[in-house]
Design a protein around this motif. Structure first.
Motif, PDB file in Angstrom:
ATOM      1  N   ARG A  33      -8.594  32.093  46.243  1.00  0.00           N
ATOM      2  CA  ARG A  33      -9.302  33.204  45.705  1.00  0.00           C
ATOM      3  C   ARG A  33     -10.163  32.610  44.339  1.00  0.00           C
ATOM      4  O   ARG A  33      -9.373  32.023  43.643  1.00  0.00           O
ATOM      5  CB  ARG A  33      -8.639  34.553  45.282  1.00  0.00           C
ATOM      6  CG  ARG A  33      -7.950  35.044  46.274  1.00  0.00           C
ATOM      7  CD  ARG A  33      -7.260  36.447  46.076  1.00  0.00           C
ATOM      8  NE  ARG A  33      -6.054  36.611  45.101  1.00  0.00           N
ATOM      9  CZ  ARG A  33      -5.218  37.091  44.862  1.00  0.00           C
ATOM     10  NH1 ARG A  33      -5.260  38.257  45.751  1.00  0.00           N
ATOM     11  NH2 ARG A  33      -4.226  37.111  44.166  1.00  0.00           N
ATOM     12  N   THR A  34     -11.458  32.559  44.490  1.00  0.00           N
ATOM     13  CA  THR A  34     -12.036  32.182  43.396  1.00  0.00           C
ATOM     14  C   THR A  34     -13.650  32.845  43.340  1.00  0.00           C
ATOM     15  O   THR A  34     -13.844  33.706  43.880  1.00  0.00           O
ATOM     16  CB  THR A  34     -12.341  30.580  43.687  1.00  0.00           C
ATOM     17  OG1 THR A  34     -12.999  30.016  42.322  1.00  0.00           O
ATOM     18  CG2 THR A  34     -13.542  30.575  44.793  1.00  0.00           C
ATOM     19  N   SER A  35     -14.381  32.492  42.410  1.00  0.00           N
ATOM     20  CA  SER A  35     -15.644  33.033  42.099  1.00  0.00           C
ATOM     21  C   SER A  35     -16.945  31.894  42.033  1.00  0.00           C
ATOM     22  O   SER A  35     -16.461  30.840  42.045  1.00  0.00           O
ATOM     23  CB  SER A  35     -15.637  33.898  40.990  1.00  0.00           C
ATOM     24  OG  SER A  35     -15.497  33.209  39.912  1.00  0.00           O
ATOM     25  N   THR A  36     -17.981  32.231  42.438  1.00  0.00           N
ATOM     26  CA  THR A  36     -19.142  31.301  42.457  1.00  0.00           C
ATOM     27  C   THR A  36     -20.336  31.967  41.584  1.00  0.00           C
ATOM     28  O   THR A  36     -20.546  33.057  41.625  1.00  0.00           O
ATOM     29  CB  THR A  36     -19.602  31.002  43.918  1.00  0.00           C
ATOM     30  OG1 THR A  36     -20.229  32.241  44.481  1.00  0.00           O
ATOM     31  CG2 THR A  36     -18.481  30.477  44.669  1.00  0.00           C
ATOM     32  N   GLU A  37     -21.189  31.144  40.925  1.00  0.00           N
ATOM     33  CA  GLU A  37     -22.242  31.439  40.298  1.00  0.00           C
ATOM     34  C   GLU A  37     -23.512  31.326  41.243  1.00  0.00           C
ATOM     35  O   GLU A  37     -23.439  30.796  42.357  1.00  0.00           O
ATOM     36  CB  GLU A  37     -22.586  30.407  39.309  1.00  0.00           C
ATOM     37  CG  GLU A  37     -23.297  30.951  38.094  1.00  0.00           C
ATOM     38  CD  GLU A  37     -23.527  32.663  37.673  1.00  0.00           C
ATOM     39  OE1 GLU A  37     -24.179  33.156  38.684  1.00  0.00           O
ATOM     40  OE2 GLU A  37     -22.900  33.036  36.776  1.00  0.00           O
ATOM     41  N   ASP A  38     -24.475  31.920  40.949  1.00  0.00           N
ATOM     42  CA  ASP A  38     -25.825  32.021  41.954  1.00  0.00           C
ATOM     43  C   ASP A  38     -26.382  30.738  41.706  1.00  0.00           C
ATOM     44  O   ASP A  38     -26.024  29.735  40.778  1.00  0.00           O
ATOM     45  CB  ASP A  38     -26.640  33.173  41.732  1.00  0.00           C
ATOM     46  CG  ASP A  38     -27.372  33.298  40.117  1.00  0.00           C
ATOM     47  OD1 ASP A  38     -27.556  31.907  39.641  1.00  0.00           O
ATOM     48  OD2 ASP A  38     -27.399  34.098  39.594  1.00  0.00           O
ATOM     49  N   CYS A  39     -27.382  30.297  42.594  1.00  0.00           N
ATOM     50  CA  CYS A  39     -28.038  28.976  42.677  1.00  0.00           C
ATOM     51  C   CYS A  39     -28.848  28.740  41.091  1.00  0.00           C
ATOM     52  O   CYS A  39     -28.961  27.773  40.879  1.00  0.00           O
ATOM     53  CB  CYS A  39     -29.175  28.969  43.490  1.00  0.00           C
ATOM     54  SG  CYS A  39     -30.584  29.858  43.405  1.00  0.00           S
ATOM     55  N   PHE A  40     -28.921  29.859  40.376  1.00  0.00           N
ATOM     56  CA  PHE A  40     -29.825  29.919  38.914  1.00  0.00           C
ATOM     57  C   PHE A  40     -28.779  29.617  38.025  1.00  0.00           C
ATOM     58  O   PHE A  40     -29.057  29.428  36.759  1.00  0.00           O
ATOM     59  CB  PHE A  40     -30.640  30.807  38.670  1.00  0.00           C
ATOM     60  CG  PHE A  40     -31.591  31.038  39.723  1.00  0.00           C
ATOM     61  CD1 PHE A  40     -32.634  30.065  40.039  1.00  0.00           C
ATOM     62  CD2 PHE A  40     -31.595  32.258  40.502  1.00  0.00           C
ATOM     63  CE1 PHE A  40     -33.628  30.633  41.094  1.00  0.00           C
ATOM     64  CE2 PHE A  40     -32.504  32.704  41.381  1.00  0.00           C
ATOM     65  CZ  PHE A  40     -33.609  31.649  41.750  1.00  0.00           C
TER      66      PHE A  40
END
Length: 331
Positions: A33-40
């Motif tokens: 379980r993790t999170s990601t930022e957007d491409c910006f």
């Protein structure tokens, strides 16, 4: 839960596949379980935030994650149990020298480059919609929310380091909308531990990602991880409950098409025992093809076939069904 690995990145910092130390270890059969930022990298927050002014780099990914026991020649199986927008908004844009319908270094033309412009989309998780609003008129429309990850990959072979914006045999910036919750992605392992990373969430994206970006959005991601030992996978492959999909990446687009079709045909041969030309004929009549993106340094195409056409053949020892069952233990 002992079978769950939680990793929360402090800031977007990884922009490559290969060349980085792992941030966490995941065992086969565990859930990450993790999170990601957007491409910006979260820097574009209003329509006045032009990416060329507020972004230093593009397409951060979370990871890399070391998979215990993974060795070159194995296949990494990643089943995406959940991909959920972490914000109630997403951003998109046009770029002067990026996208399918503008001048680039590889497609040099004499007309002026496109204007840089930003669109903000409102995301309604409860209703399941993404709201498009035109910048230069009062036109607006609700589109279905369809979260996906644009970029998932492993470290390339031979010690190579690839920018996260590039798709290739290691995965990377595939930008195929089929990489949504409920699917299993298969990637060939090139280095010890596989070193996979993921990111580039889209609240939705049309086939081809024509303008160069989807509805870019930070995501919360839950993924079940497994290994298929001693089985190589030459190009990224996706399995859903009803389809098998092979992905090719190249320029020109017809070469990406050929790679994906060839990989699907050879996969069908492996699963059914059909002669190569018999499989070629079957895929020619029962298969489907669509672009992932036609804007990145390499373009992506996918080739798909419905599993019911293959008369019960199962891929990778039925890993998709097994991982889906593992993911369901969370709910």
């Amino acid at each position: 839960m002992t079978g769950v690995v939680d990793f929360e990145p402090s800031a977007p910092s990884l922009y490559t596949f290969g060349g980085a130390e792992p941030v966490a270890v995941v065992k086969p059969g565990q859930i990450l379980r993790t999170s990601t930022e957007d491409c910006f990298g979260g820097a574009v927050r209003t329509v006045d935030d032009l990416p060329s002014r507020v972004c230093q780099r593009f397409n951060p990914v979370t990871g890399p994650f070391y998979v215990e026991g993974a060795e070159p020649g194995d296949t990494l199986a990643l089943h995406f149990a959940a991909i959920t927008p972490a914000r109630d908004w997403g951003m998109s844009a046009t770029f002067p020298h990026f996208g399918a319908l503008t001048s680039t270094h590889a497609t040099a033309t004499l007309q002026p480059p496109l204007e840089e412009l930003v669109w903000q989309y409102d995301i309604n998780l409860q209703v399941g919609t993404v709201r498009y609003a035109a910048r230069r008129s009062d036109f607006a429309v609700e589109l279905p929310l369809d979260p996906m990850l644009g970029t998932v990959g492993v470290a390339p072979a031979g010690g190579e380091v690839r920018a996260s914006i590039v798709p290739d045999a290691h995965g990377g910036n595939l930008d195929t909308p089929e990489l949504r919750a409920g699917t299993t992605l298969y990637l060939g392992v090139n280095v010890a531990g596989a070193l996979f990373a993921l990111g580039d969430g889209h609240a939705r994206q049309g086939q081809g990602e024509v303008c160069g970006v989807g509805v870019e959005c930070a995501m919360r991601v839950t993924v079940a991880v497994d290994l298929v030992k001693g089985v190589a996978t030459p190009w990224p492959r996706i399995e859903t409950d009803h389809q098998l999909i092979s992905i090719g990446a190249a320029r020109p687009l017809e070469d990406a098409f050929r790679i994906s079709q060839r990989d699907l045909i050879t996969w069908v041969v492996e699963l059914t025992g059909l002669d190569v030309l018999d499989a070629y004929q079957l895929v020619s009549q029962a298969g489907r093809a669509a672009p992932g993106n036609v804007c990145d340094p390499l373009y992506t195409m996918h080739a798909a076939i419905d599993t019911n056409v293959l008369r019960g053949a199962t891929a990778y020892g039925d890993s998709h069904r097994r991982l889906r069952g593992l993911a369901e233990t969370l709910w």
